[in-house]
Design an enzyme around this catalytic site. Structure first.
Site, mmCIF file in Angstrom:
data_model
loop_
_atom_site.group_PDB
_atom_site.id
_atom_site.type_symbol
_atom_site.label_atom_id
_atom_site.label_comp_id
_atom_site.label_asym_id
_atom_site.label_seq_id
_atom_site.Cartn_x
_atom_site.Cartn_y
_atom_site.Cartn_z
ATOM 1 N N ASP A 13 21.877 32.181 24.201
ATOM 2 C CA ASP A 13 21.917 32.983 25.240
ATOM 3 C C ASP A 13 22.164 34.346 25.029
ATOM 4 O O ASP A 13 22.600 34.811 23.903
ATOM 5 C CB ASP A 13 23.318 32.299 26.014
ATOM 6 C CG ASP A 13 23.466 32.692 27.611
ATOM 7 O OD1 ASP A 13 22.512 33.358 28.056
ATOM 8 O OD2 ASP A 13 24.376 32.525 28.039
ATOM 9 N N GLY A 14 21.764 35.304 25.735
ATOM 10 C CA GLY A 14 21.836 36.828 25.961
ATOM 11 C C GLY A 14 20.697 37.490 25.443
ATOM 12 O O GLY A 14 20.710 38.816 25.517
ATOM 13 N N ASN A 15 19.530 37.015 25.810
ATOM 14 C CA ASN A 15 18.237 37.667 25.601
ATOM 15 C C ASN A 15 18.254 38.642 26.885
ATOM 16 O O ASN A 15 17.690 39.987 26.659
ATOM 17 C CB ASN A 15 16.987 36.748 25.908
ATOM 18 C CG ASN A 15 16.819 35.659 25.130
ATOM 19 O OD1 ASN A 15 17.657 35.764 23.777
ATOM 20 N ND2 ASN A 15 15.958 34.689 24.955
ATOM 21 N N ARG A 17 20.534 40.373 28.317
ATOM 22 C CA ARG A 17 21.404 41.446 28.137
ATOM 23 C C ARG A 17 21.321 42.158 27.071
ATOM 24 O O ARG A 17 21.363 43.552 26.896
ATOM 25 C CB ARG A 17 23.082 40.835 27.995
ATOM 26 C CG ARG A 17 23.725 40.526 29.236
ATOM 27 C CD ARG A 17 24.727 39.761 29.171
ATOM 28 N NE ARG A 17 24.538 38.370 28.979
ATOM 29 C CZ ARG A 17 25.280 37.330 28.412
ATOM 30 N NH1 ARG A 17 26.558 37.632 28.159
ATOM 31 N NH2 ARG A 17 24.640 36.099 28.312
ATOM 32 N N HIS A 30 13.282 38.368 25.686
ATOM 33 C CA HIS A 30 13.129 36.694 25.488
ATOM 34 C C HIS A 30 11.869 36.770 24.428
ATOM 35 O O HIS A 30 11.965 35.980 23.393
ATOM 36 C CB HIS A 30 12.203 36.197 26.675
ATOM 37 C CG HIS A 30 13.352 35.972 27.942
ATOM 38 N ND1 HIS A 30 14.631 35.226 27.658
ATOM 39 C CD2 HIS A 30 13.164 36.078 29.327
ATOM 40 C CE1 HIS A 30 14.940 35.271 28.812
ATOM 41 N NE2 HIS A 30 14.266 35.940 29.821
ATOM 42 N N ASN A 61 17.334 27.014 35.080
ATOM 43 C CA ASN A 61 16.666 28.125 34.938
ATOM 44 C C ASN A 61 15.287 28.289 35.826
ATOM 45 O O ASN A 61 14.756 29.337 35.958
ATOM 46 C CB ASN A 61 16.195 28.193 33.468
ATOM 47 C CG ASN A 61 17.531 28.388 32.532
ATOM 48 O OD1 ASN A 61 17.193 28.387 31.287
ATOM 49 N ND2 ASN A 61 18.359 29.388 32.944
ATOM 50 N N ARG A 64 15.293 31.108 38.431
ATOM 51 C CA ARG A 64 15.026 32.271 38.264
ATOM 52 C C ARG A 64 13.843 33.017 38.807
ATOM 53 O O ARG A 64 13.054 32.320 39.273
ATOM 54 C CB ARG A 64 15.140 32.664 36.686
ATOM 55 C CG ARG A 64 16.254 32.323 35.805
ATOM 56 C CD ARG A 64 16.212 32.699 34.379
ATOM 57 N NE ARG A 64 17.730 32.586 33.890
ATOM 58 C CZ ARG A 64 17.980 32.965 32.658
ATOM 59 N NH1 ARG A 64 17.112 33.778 32.207
ATOM 60 N NH2 ARG A 64 19.246 32.858 32.307
ATOM 61 N N ARG A 181 30.947 28.491 27.946
ATOM 62 C CA ARG A 181 30.661 27.290 28.741
ATOM 63 C C ARG A 181 29.483 26.565 28.302
ATOM 64 O O ARG A 181 28.872 26.955 27.013
ATOM 65 C CB ARG A 181 30.527 27.744 30.175
ATOM 66 C CG ARG A 181 29.204 28.989 30.214
ATOM 67 C CD ARG A 181 29.205 29.058 31.848
ATOM 68 N NE ARG A 181 28.233 30.330 31.766
ATOM 69 C CZ ARG A 181 28.607 31.424 32.199
ATOM 70 N NH1 ARG A 181 29.792 31.652 32.493
ATOM 71 N NH2 ARG A 181 27.646 32.473 32.384
ATOM 72 N N SER A 183 26.935 24.963 30.368
ATOM 73 C CA SER A 183 25.876 24.981 31.176
ATOM 74 C C SER A 183 24.893 23.887 31.033
ATOM 75 O O SER A 183 23.731 23.894 30.878
ATOM 76 C CB SER A 183 25.047 26.396 30.760
ATOM 77 O OG SER A 183 25.946 27.551 30.886
HETATM 78 C C1 IPE Z 1 21.837 28.343 29.225
HETATM 79 O O1 IPE Z 1 21.814 29.736 29.510
HETATM 80 C C2 IPE Z 1 20.445 28.127 29.220
HETATM 81 C C3 IPE Z 1 19.802 28.346 27.943
HETATM 82 C C4 IPE Z 1 20.132 29.062 27.142
HETATM 83 C C5 IPE Z 1 18.453 27.794 27.961
HETATM 84 P P1 IPE Z 1 22.012 30.373 31.059
HETATM 85 O O2 IPE Z 1 21.779 31.960 30.885
HETATM 86 O O3 IPE Z 1 21.035 29.747 32.131
HETATM 87 O O4 IPE Z 1 23.544 29.885 31.301
HETATM 88 P P2 IPE Z 1 24.565 30.331 32.607
HETATM 89 O O5 IPE Z 1 23.833 30.373 33.850
HETATM 90 O O6 IPE Z 1 24.993 31.731 32.235
HETATM 91 O O7 IPE Z 1 25.458 29.363 32.447
HETATM 92 C C1 IPE Z 2 18.971 33.041 27.352
HETATM 93 O O1 IPE Z 2 19.080 34.353 27.587
HETATM 94 C C2 IPE Z 2 17.466 32.609 27.511
HETATM 95 C C3 IPE Z 2 17.177 31.612 28.709
HETATM 96 C C4 IPE Z 2 18.168 31.242 29.379
HETATM 97 C C5 IPE Z 2 15.695 31.294 28.908
HETATM 98 P P1 IPE Z 2 19.214 34.566 29.253
HETATM 99 O O2 IPE Z 2 17.795 35.076 29.879
HETATM 100 O O3 IPE Z 2 20.055 33.730 29.791
HETATM 101 O O4 IPE Z 2 20.035 36.061 28.860
HETATM 102 P P2 IPE Z 2 21.184 36.680 29.536
HETATM 103 O O5 IPE Z 2 22.308 35.624 29.892
HETATM 104 O O6 IPE Z 2 20.804 37.081 30.935
HETATM 105 O O7 IPE Z 2 21.714 38.091 28.825
HETATM 106 MG MG MG Z 3 22.169 33.779 29.806
#
Ligand code: IPE
Ligand code: IPE
Ligand code: MG
Length: 231
Positions: A13-15, A17, A30, A61, A64, A181, A183
């Site tokens: 998670d966090g790509n 941000r 990503h 997802n 999105r 969490r 998720s």
């Molecule tokens: C969880 O991340 C799913 C993946 C890392 C693929 P999300 O960014 O979708 O999770 P939430 O919505 O913050 O819980």
């Molecule tokens: C995780 O990064 C990758 C996927 C859920 C596909 P995010 O895209 O959820 O990155 P944040 O949480 O918005 O930073």
């Molecule tokens: Mg995320």
């Protein structure tokens, strides 16, 4: 000390941000995230991990923006096509969990080709969770078990119908980006998994951080409901 985890699962998670903090569009986060996927897969393989499960795209997802979903699917196909041979060379067997039917045809094909190419690889199993939701997985399993005539539903009789059939439960679950969490990831399989949370955003997650997570895991006492004295 515990031995090195046999199965590590990661919520990457966090790509988004990461991209925002670098003044770039989310998709660039990503793209960086995919580089981390390659690095961490190779690092886990070198460390002797047997199973690595990566949460790449959740059922949720799909909600999105369409552009982001399309870009993620494109990056996935690109990754599989560019790295297929490397996976074979390194002995990494590729599989997926999740609702395969919902994926676009090009993604299905890239997955199938990679599964076939790596089918005989023996060093590490890379399991990518795609269009994955744990509640849906458990419901699918239960439906399938009932249709197959299972009368006595127990954890043991249901497990063969889960997407993770044949895969041991994760020993260690890592989540990056500071979110505390799960998720909808592997709800069934993480009953006794050790958790490790880090503030680091996924594109910045490095070998050193993986080693730190493993070190934390190794120092824990896993009691599985028993007392310390019984271990
Ligand atoms: C969880 O991340 C799913 C993946 C890392 C693929 P999300 O960014 O979708 O999770 P939430 O919505 O913050 O819980
Ligand atoms: C995780 O990064 C990758 C996927 C859920 C596909 P995010 O895209 O959820 O990155 P944040 O949480 O918005 O930073
Ligand atoms: Mg995320």
């Amino acid at each position: 000390m515990n031995p090195i985890p046999k199965h590590i699962a990661i919520i990457m998670d966090g790509n988004g941000r990461w991209a925002v903090s670098h003044g770039r569009p989310r998709i660039e986060g990503h793209r960086k995230g995919i580089e981390a996927v390659e690095n961490i897969t190779m690092a886990a393989n070198d460390l002797g991990v047997s199973y690595l499960t990566l949460y790449a795209f959740s059922e949720e997802n799909w909600d999105r923006p369409l552009e982001e979903v399309k870009a993620l699917m494109g990056l996935l196909v690109e990754f599989l096509e560019l790295k297929r041979q490397k996976l074979v060379d390194k002995g990494v067997k590729f599989t997926t969990i999740g609702d395969f039917d919902r994926l676009p045809d090009v993604v299905k094909k890239a997955i199938d080709d990679t599964k076939k190419a790596t089918a005989n690889c023996k060093k590490m199993n890379l399991i990518v969770a795609l269009s994955y939701g744990a509640r849906a997985e458990i419901c699918r399993a239960l439906q399938h078990a009932i249709e197959s005539g299972v009368k006595n539903v127990t954890p043991e009789t249901l497990a063969p119908y889960l997407d993770t059939v044949g895969i041991p439960d994760p020993d260690l679950l890592i989540r990056t980006s500071g979110e505390l969490r799960v998720s909808n990831f592997l709800l069934w399989q993480i009953a006794y998994t050790e958790f490790y949370f880090t503030e680091t955003l996924w594109p910045d997650f490095s070998l050193a951080q993986l080693e730190q997570a493993i070190e934390s895991y190794r120092q824990r006492e896993r009691r599985f409901g028993k007392t310390s004295e019984q271990l």
